[in-house]
Design an enzyme around this catalytic site. Sequence first.
Site, PDB file in Angstrom:
ATOM      1  N   ASP A  74       0.856  -1.183   0.000  1.00  0.00           N
ATOM      2  CA  ASP A  74       0.000   0.000   0.000  1.00  0.00           C
ATOM      3  C   ASP A  74       0.896   1.238   0.000  1.00  0.00           C
ATOM      4  O   ASP A  74       2.124   1.121   0.091  1.00  0.00           O
ATOM      5  CB  ASP A  74      -0.926   0.015   1.221  1.00  0.00           C
ATOM      6  CG  ASP A  74      -0.201  -0.392   2.478  1.00  0.00           C
ATOM      7  OD1 ASP A  74       0.999  -0.028   2.610  1.00  0.00           O
ATOM      8  OD2 ASP A  74      -0.786  -1.052   3.335  1.00  0.00           O
ATOM      9  N   ASP A  76       1.700   5.114   1.527  1.00  0.00           N
ATOM     10  CA  ASP A  76       1.497   6.174   2.512  1.00  0.00           C
ATOM     11  C   ASP A  76       2.047   7.457   1.913  1.00  0.00           C
ATOM     12  O   ASP A  76       3.087   7.452   1.245  1.00  0.00           O
ATOM     13  CB  ASP A  76       2.271   5.858   3.799  1.00  0.00           C
ATOM     14  CG  ASP A  76       1.726   4.616   4.499  1.00  0.00           C
ATOM     15  OD1 ASP A  76       0.506   4.394   4.433  1.00  0.00           O
ATOM     16  OD2 ASP A  76       2.528   3.864   5.087  1.00  0.00           O
ATOM     17  N   ASP A 150      11.569   4.782  12.125  1.00  0.00           N
ATOM     18  CA  ASP A 150      12.392   3.795  12.825  1.00  0.00           C
ATOM     19  C   ASP A 150      13.745   3.504  12.168  1.00  0.00           C
ATOM     20  O   ASP A 150      14.787   3.630  12.789  1.00  0.00           O
ATOM     21  CB  ASP A 150      11.609   2.490  13.088  1.00  0.00           C
ATOM     22  CG  ASP A 150      10.790   2.009  11.900  1.00  0.00           C
ATOM     23  OD1 ASP A 150      10.942   2.572  10.795  1.00  0.00           O
ATOM     24  OD2 ASP A 150      10.008   1.061  12.074  1.00  0.00           O
TER      25      ASP A 150
HETATM   26  P1  ATP Z   1       5.149  -3.008   5.536  1.00  0.00           P
HETATM   27  O1  ATP Z   1       5.601  -2.924   4.134  1.00  0.00           O
HETATM   28  O2  ATP Z   1       5.282  -4.380   6.056  1.00  0.00           O
HETATM   29  O3  ATP Z   1       3.828  -2.365   5.791  1.00  0.00           O
HETATM   30  P2  ATP Z   1       6.174  -0.634   6.722  1.00  0.00           P
HETATM   31  O4  ATP Z   1       7.573  -0.202   7.056  1.00  0.00           O
HETATM   32  O5  ATP Z   1       5.472   0.136   5.658  1.00  0.00           O
HETATM   33  O6  ATP Z   1       6.232  -2.170   6.381  1.00  0.00           O
HETATM   34  P3  ATP Z   1       4.077   0.252   8.420  1.00  0.00           P
HETATM   35  O7  ATP Z   1       3.621  -0.277   9.732  1.00  0.00           O
HETATM   36  O8  ATP Z   1       3.142   0.304   7.283  1.00  0.00           O
HETATM   37  O9  ATP Z   1       5.358  -0.606   8.030  1.00  0.00           O
HETATM   38  O10 ATP Z   1       4.671   1.700   8.714  1.00  0.00           O
HETATM   39  C1  ATP Z   1       4.821   2.703   7.744  1.00  0.00           C
HETATM   40  C2  ATP Z   1       6.014   3.595   8.083  1.00  0.00           C
HETATM   41  O11 ATP Z   1       5.807   4.231   9.345  1.00  0.00           O
HETATM   42  C3  ATP Z   1       7.331   2.867   8.226  1.00  0.00           C
HETATM   43  O12 ATP Z   1       7.976   2.682   6.992  1.00  0.00           O
HETATM   44  C4  ATP Z   1       8.116   3.777   9.143  1.00  0.00           C
HETATM   45  O13 ATP Z   1       8.639   4.867   8.429  1.00  0.00           O
HETATM   46  C5  ATP Z   1       7.050   4.306  10.062  1.00  0.00           C
HETATM   47  N1  ATP Z   1       6.901   3.476  11.279  1.00  0.00           N
HETATM   48  C6  ATP Z   1       6.102   2.400  11.459  1.00  0.00           C
HETATM   49  N2  ATP Z   1       6.223   1.890  12.691  1.00  0.00           N
HETATM   50  C7  ATP Z   1       7.119   2.669  13.328  1.00  0.00           C
HETATM   51  C8  ATP Z   1       7.653   2.679  14.640  1.00  0.00           C
HETATM   52  N3  ATP Z   1       7.307   1.752  15.529  1.00  0.00           N
HETATM   53  N4  ATP Z   1       8.555   3.649  14.950  1.00  0.00           N
HETATM   54  C9  ATP Z   1       8.903   4.585  14.049  1.00  0.00           C
HETATM   55  N5  ATP Z   1       8.447   4.625  12.804  1.00  0.00           N
HETATM   56  C10 ATP Z   1       7.549   3.693  12.431  1.00  0.00           C
HETATM   57 MG    MG Z   2       3.295  -0.170   5.143  1.00  0.00          MG
END
Ligand code: ATP
Ligand code: MG
Length: 451
Positions: A74, A76, A150
């Site tokens: 997805d 963001d 993160d």
């Molecule tokens: P996935 O592709 O599995 O969804 P993701 O990195 O996009 O992995 P999300 O939970 O969708 O994970 O989070 C979107 C973004 O928000 C991350 O890429 C990161 O930049 C930020 N983020 C998410 N969780 C945290 C956290 N616990 N602390 C800091 N930043 C975070």
């Molecule tokens: Mg994500």
Amino acid sequence: MIRKLLRRAINVLRRDPTSASEPAAIPLARHGIHREAISSGARRTCETLQQDGFKAYVVGGAVRDLIAGIAPKDYDIATDATPDQVRALFRRSRIIGRRFQIVHVMQGGETLEVSTFRAAHDADTQKDEHGRVLRDNVWGSLADDAARRDFTINALYYDPVAETVLDYHHGVADLKQKTLRIIGDPRTRYREDPVRMLRAVRLSAKLGLSIDPAARTPIREMAGLMENVPVARVFDEMLKLLCSGHAVDAVHRLRDEGLHHGLLPLLDVILEQPMGEKFVMLALASTDERVRLGKPTSPGFLFATLLWHEVLADWEARKQQGEVPIPALFQAMDAVLDQQAEKLAITRRISGDIKDIWSLQPRFDKRTGKTALRLLEQPRFRAGYDFLLLRAQSGEVEMELADWWTRFQAVDGDERMAMLLPENKNKRRRGGRRSGVKAQEGKVPAVESGE
Ligand code: ATP
Ligand code: MG
């Protein structure tokens, strides 16, 4: 020597999030993301916001995955427009979230999550007694937004109009070098949010990265902080891990880091008992395969496999106390699910699916007339049968039983009828080893066909 020291000092400075106020603008030739590669909804959302004078970028997982050559799940979007300003620009949008408002923008069949740049907390931020941040809802600049993320590879901002990636923390280089590096001081960042340890393991498995030693070393000593995190968050993150298509690798990595204790209910216990481990690993491998083939995966099936050996143990204990087998199975199912409810935010719908799959299992022992034919008609037959296959592959039941069902559903008409066992023969087969189920050294019960 001096030059080496100097270079190291410069590197440390460059990694300090507070000093990274100027991003590198990575050109298309280096990052490789053409604007056509992102979803049309993400592109249109950024363009609309930019035309109105706002900053707008695709951020986080989608940019990281595109650079790594993986199709994003997805998109963001990060912007300097406030939620109200975003809402005003898109007819099909709504503001969601109480603690921190974000906007869901609908474009065609897509939903884009649009967030306003946020800053990391400051000294006044509310924390619990272990240092976990309870609220972080201050808006900030683009640089602030990058610093609160993160990992360096998650702090990349793709501008589809300019086709550049803004990179504050050397995320593109880290991604190319296959290194997962945390932004800021790892211990502080884990204390603020222990789920980051789990994310480090999950993302390193998903992308085939090695965790930078500075980020890796503290995990073992800080793993205990996970206990302090709300159950629903751990569940969400674990579900992502298990459905990532890299669950086997991720679970191995969790064990290597000493992070598997208490994460998933009894995952540690299950993995320490050889039959349970074999079954769980086979189930995870088959889920990984499904994800790779683009087939849907069901959380119900997954959790049914993770908890099955708990059910078997509980069921066996009840039968040894003289309880009637089938009611005892239902009691065991409830007992295991109740016990997990404290640790796992399994929804009612998921627990319904889990019970369906479990309760079908003894019915596979009945290979006579109507009973067997009726099982084929069950809406959850397929899931039940897939589960039976895993039980056979792990050595819990005879492969011959699974093979029989494989053939029984494939053939039709007369051939199927000819396969059915005669009623009386089945009666004689009741209970014990001859029911098609292997008893495993007293640990795993033989499934009895009696009711
Ligand atoms: P996935 O592709 O599995 O969804 P993701 O990195 O996009 O992995 P999300 O939970 O969708 O994970 O989070 C979107 C973004 O928000 C991350 O890429 C990161 O930049 C930020 N983020 C998410 N969780 C945290 C956290 N616990 N602390 C800091 N930043 C975070
Ligand atoms: Mg994500």
